[in-house]
Design an enzyme around this catalytic site. Structure first.
Site, PDB file in Angstrom:
ATOM      1  N   HIS A  57       0.848  -1.195   0.000  1.00 26.14           N
ATOM      2  CA  HIS A  57       0.000   0.000   0.000  1.00 26.14           C
ATOM      3  C   HIS A  57       0.881   1.242   0.000  1.00 26.14           C
ATOM      4  O   HIS A  57       1.846   1.319   0.752  1.00 26.14           O
ATOM      5  CB  HIS A  57      -0.907   0.035   1.239  1.00 26.14           C
ATOM      6  CG  HIS A  57      -2.074  -0.904   1.154  1.00 26.14           C
ATOM      7  ND1 HIS A  57      -3.210  -0.755   1.906  1.00 26.14           N
ATOM      8  CD2 HIS A  57      -2.278  -1.999   0.384  1.00 26.14           C
ATOM      9  CE1 HIS A  57      -4.069  -1.722   1.606  1.00 26.14           C
ATOM     10  NE2 HIS A  57      -3.525  -2.493   0.697  1.00 26.14           N
ATOM     11  N   TYR A 185      -8.594   5.235   8.558  1.00 27.24           N
ATOM     12  CA  TYR A 185      -8.622   5.574   9.989  1.00 27.24           C
ATOM     13  C   TYR A 185      -9.681   6.659  10.161  1.00 27.24           C
ATOM     14  O   TYR A 185      -9.499   7.769   9.665  1.00 27.24           O
ATOM     15  CB  TYR A 185      -7.266   6.119  10.442  1.00 27.24           C
ATOM     16  CG  TYR A 185      -6.172   5.074  10.549  1.00 27.24           C
ATOM     17  CD1 TYR A 185      -5.450   4.662   9.426  1.00 27.24           C
ATOM     18  CD2 TYR A 185      -5.837   4.519  11.777  1.00 27.24           C
ATOM     19  CE1 TYR A 185      -4.435   3.713   9.530  1.00 27.24           C
ATOM     20  CE2 TYR A 185      -4.823   3.570  11.894  1.00 27.24           C
ATOM     21  CZ  TYR A 185      -4.124   3.175  10.776  1.00 27.24           C
ATOM     22  OH  TYR A 185      -3.118   2.240  10.888  1.00 27.24           O
ATOM     23  N   PRO A 276      -2.614  -0.338  19.429  1.00 25.57           N
ATOM     24  CA  PRO A 276      -2.470  -0.777  18.036  1.00 25.57           C
ATOM     25  C   PRO A 276      -2.639   0.320  16.983  1.00 25.57           C
ATOM     26  O   PRO A 276      -2.425   0.067  15.799  1.00 25.57           O
ATOM     27  CB  PRO A 276      -3.571  -1.834  17.894  1.00 25.57           C
ATOM     28  CG  PRO A 276      -4.584  -1.469  18.926  1.00 25.57           C
ATOM     29  CD  PRO A 276      -3.833  -0.864  20.064  1.00 25.57           C
ATOM     30  N   LYS A 280       2.473  -0.628  15.274  1.00 33.96           N
ATOM     31  CA  LYS A 280       3.915  -0.705  15.508  1.00 33.96           C
ATOM     32  C   LYS A 280       4.392  -1.952  16.264  1.00 33.96           C
ATOM     33  O   LYS A 280       5.588  -2.251  16.268  1.00 33.96           O
ATOM     34  CB  LYS A 280       4.378   0.535  16.306  1.00 33.96           C
ATOM     35  CG  LYS A 280       4.327   1.824  15.516  1.00 33.96           C
ATOM     36  CD  LYS A 280       5.502   1.900  14.564  1.00 33.96           C
ATOM     37  CE  LYS A 280       5.365   2.983  13.531  1.00 33.96           C
ATOM     38  NZ  LYS A 280       5.088   2.470  12.185  1.00 33.96           N
ATOM     39  N   TYR A 365       4.842   6.375  10.198  1.00 31.48           N
ATOM     40  CA  TYR A 365       3.963   5.259   9.853  1.00 31.48           C
ATOM     41  C   TYR A 365       4.701   4.203   9.040  1.00 31.48           C
ATOM     42  O   TYR A 365       4.580   3.006   9.310  1.00 31.48           O
ATOM     43  CB  TYR A 365       2.728   5.772   9.091  1.00 31.48           C
ATOM     44  CG  TYR A 365       1.613   4.753   9.046  1.00 31.48           C
ATOM     45  CD1 TYR A 365       0.697   4.662  10.086  1.00 31.48           C
ATOM     46  CD2 TYR A 365       1.503   3.869   7.974  1.00 31.48           C
ATOM     47  CE1 TYR A 365      -0.310   3.690  10.062  1.00 31.48           C
ATOM     48  CE2 TYR A 365       0.502   2.917   7.940  1.00 31.48           C
ATOM     49  CZ  TYR A 365      -0.389   2.823   8.989  1.00 31.48           C
ATOM     50  OH  TYR A 365      -1.380   1.872   8.953  1.00 31.48           O
TER      51      TYR A 365
HETATM   52  C1  PHB Z   1      -4.800  -4.518  11.139  1.00 30.07           C
HETATM   53  O1  PHB Z   1      -4.961  -4.697   9.934  1.00 30.07           O
HETATM   54  O2  PHB Z   1      -5.020  -5.401  11.964  1.00 30.07           O
HETATM   55  C2  PHB Z   1      -4.348  -3.198  11.626  1.00 30.07           C
HETATM   56  C3  PHB Z   1      -4.027  -2.213  10.708  1.00 30.07           C
HETATM   57  C4  PHB Z   1      -3.604  -0.969  11.147  1.00 30.07           C
HETATM   58  C5  PHB Z   1      -3.520  -0.710  12.492  1.00 30.07           C
HETATM   59  C6  PHB Z   1      -3.840  -1.694  13.422  1.00 30.07           C
HETATM   60  C7  PHB Z   1      -4.255  -2.944  12.990  1.00 30.07           C
HETATM   61  O3  PHB Z   1      -3.141   0.518  12.904  1.00 30.07           O
END
Ligand code: PHB
Length: 370
Positions: A57, A185, A276, A280, A365
């Site tokens: 991505h 997000y 989460p 990270k 990120y």
């Molecule tokens: C996930 O795909 O499980 C995932 C993706 C991004 C995050 C946390 C979990 O910030």
């Protein structure tokens, strides 16, 4: 990962794993690999399935004020992220170790640690009802937040830093095509939501919830209406599908310093936990394994202890950057009960600022260099 990297430097190790192979290969965790993690796996000969099945991505999307704001990770940093579930990484690592004849003792419970302050530490463990002891040069605790290794360190020798969050994440796995080409997000009045993916057929979604929430009290309809309420709108509609896994994830920030005691070293969640939101956790653990593999191979090949002595300091520099990033992402995107209207407006202004000046977010990120 550490055992694999050590084997490549001709250093023997034994992995003591408390669970079964089937259990660790089925445990659902996060799924975002930083560029540095992907590069390390590839260089270490572990990148074949990752290259085939991982999804690269180049951006992520923030959703707030009913709009989308794309963060072009690749344009801003020259790097990308790869979506590849943590348990898939584990499958590749376990297979690589077992194929190379590397011992992994599954279903083995650590009983006690001995002589950590000496050059000949030892570990006792129980497997299939039998006790055994391993004498070794070093012990590395990669046994997670509630593992035995950190607790073997005398209380006065560790300093702990922690922070709890008054919410958790409700996570689901869904049999459906992706709703969007990149991760979303979302910051909404009802709370945070994250739309992630696992494969073209399986999607991973989360929404902020009470940490004590019981997954059983959420029907499929209730879950979809909550997710639609936070993410869908006139310009976008989430694609539904059969929910085949659900659970609540607690959120915590935690660091134990230093990351060693005598000849016992800590790596990954045994020493640090992040919420989460910044994705990270796994990446930090891999970075620890890389630093330790380099320090141990320098010790064996050149008799130098300096990299072992500086391991904790080097690892913690990265850990604290990730702690800050994960806390910041969490506080920027979640709904906090009882905050003032001023704080809500300030939170929005912060999202606007990041959308206008996204470089710092993008660099963190995709991951700092190893
Ligand atoms: C996930 O795909 O499980 C995932 C993706 C991004 C995050 C946390 C979990 O910030």
């Amino acid at each position: 990962m550490l055992a694999h990297l050590l084997a490549r430097a001709s250093i023997d190790s034994i992995v003591i794993e408390s669970r079964t192979r089937a259990e660790i290969e089925a445990t659902i965790r996060a799924g975002v690999l930083e560029q540095g993690t992907v590069d390390l796996m590839t260089e270490a000969g572990l990148g074949e399935r990752l290259a085939r099945e991982g999804q690269v991505h180049h951006g992520i999307r923030f959703r707030f004020n009913e709009g989308f704001h794309r963060i072009d990770l690749s344009a801003l940093t020259g790097k990308s992220i790869t979506i590849y579930a943590q348990h898939e990484v584990l499958k590749d690592l376990v297979k690589a170790r077992l194929d190379a004849g590397g011992p992994i003792y599954f279903s083995a419970q650590t009983l006690s640690f001995h002589d950590l302050e000496t050059d000949t530490p030892a570990l006792r463990f129980l497997q299939h009802g039998k006790e055994a002891e391993i004498a070794c040069d070093f012990i590395v605790g990669c046994d997670g937040a509630s593992g035995a290794a950190r607790h073997a360190i005398p209380v006065g020798a560790l300093r702990v830093f922690e922070r709890d969050y008054p919410f958790g994440w409700f996570g689901i796995l869904v049999a459906a095509p992706p709703s969007a080409p990149e991760l979303i997000y979302a910051s909404h009045e009802r709370g945070f939501a994250l739309i992630s993916t696992r494969s073209p057929e399986v999607q991973r979604m989360y929404f902020q919830c009470d940490p004590e929430e019981s997954p059983d009290s959420w029907s499929e309809d209730r879950i979809w209406s909550e997710l639609h309420g936070r993410v869908s709108g006139a310009d976008f509609r989430l694609v539904e599908g059969k929910i085949f896994q659900k659970g609540v994830i607690r959120m915590r920030s935690f660091v134990a310093e230093p990351m060693h005691y005598g000849r016992l070293f800590l790596a990954g969640d045994a020493a640090h936990i992040v919420p989460p939101t910044g994705a990270k956790g796994l990446n930090l653990a891999i970075a620890d394994a890389f630093l330790l593999s380099r320090a141990l191979s320098t010790f064996y090949s050149a008799g130098r202890r300096d990299l072992l002595d500086s391991y904790s300091e080097m690892a913690l520099a990265r850990v604290w950057r990730a702690q800050h990033f994960s806390w910041w992402m969490t506080s920027m995107l979640h709904r906090f009960e009882g905050v003032s209207d001023f704080d809500r407006r300030r939170q929005h202004a912060e999202l606007e600022m990041v959308a206008a000046s996204p470089t710092m977010l993008a660099e963190n990120y995709v991951g700092l260099p190893f």
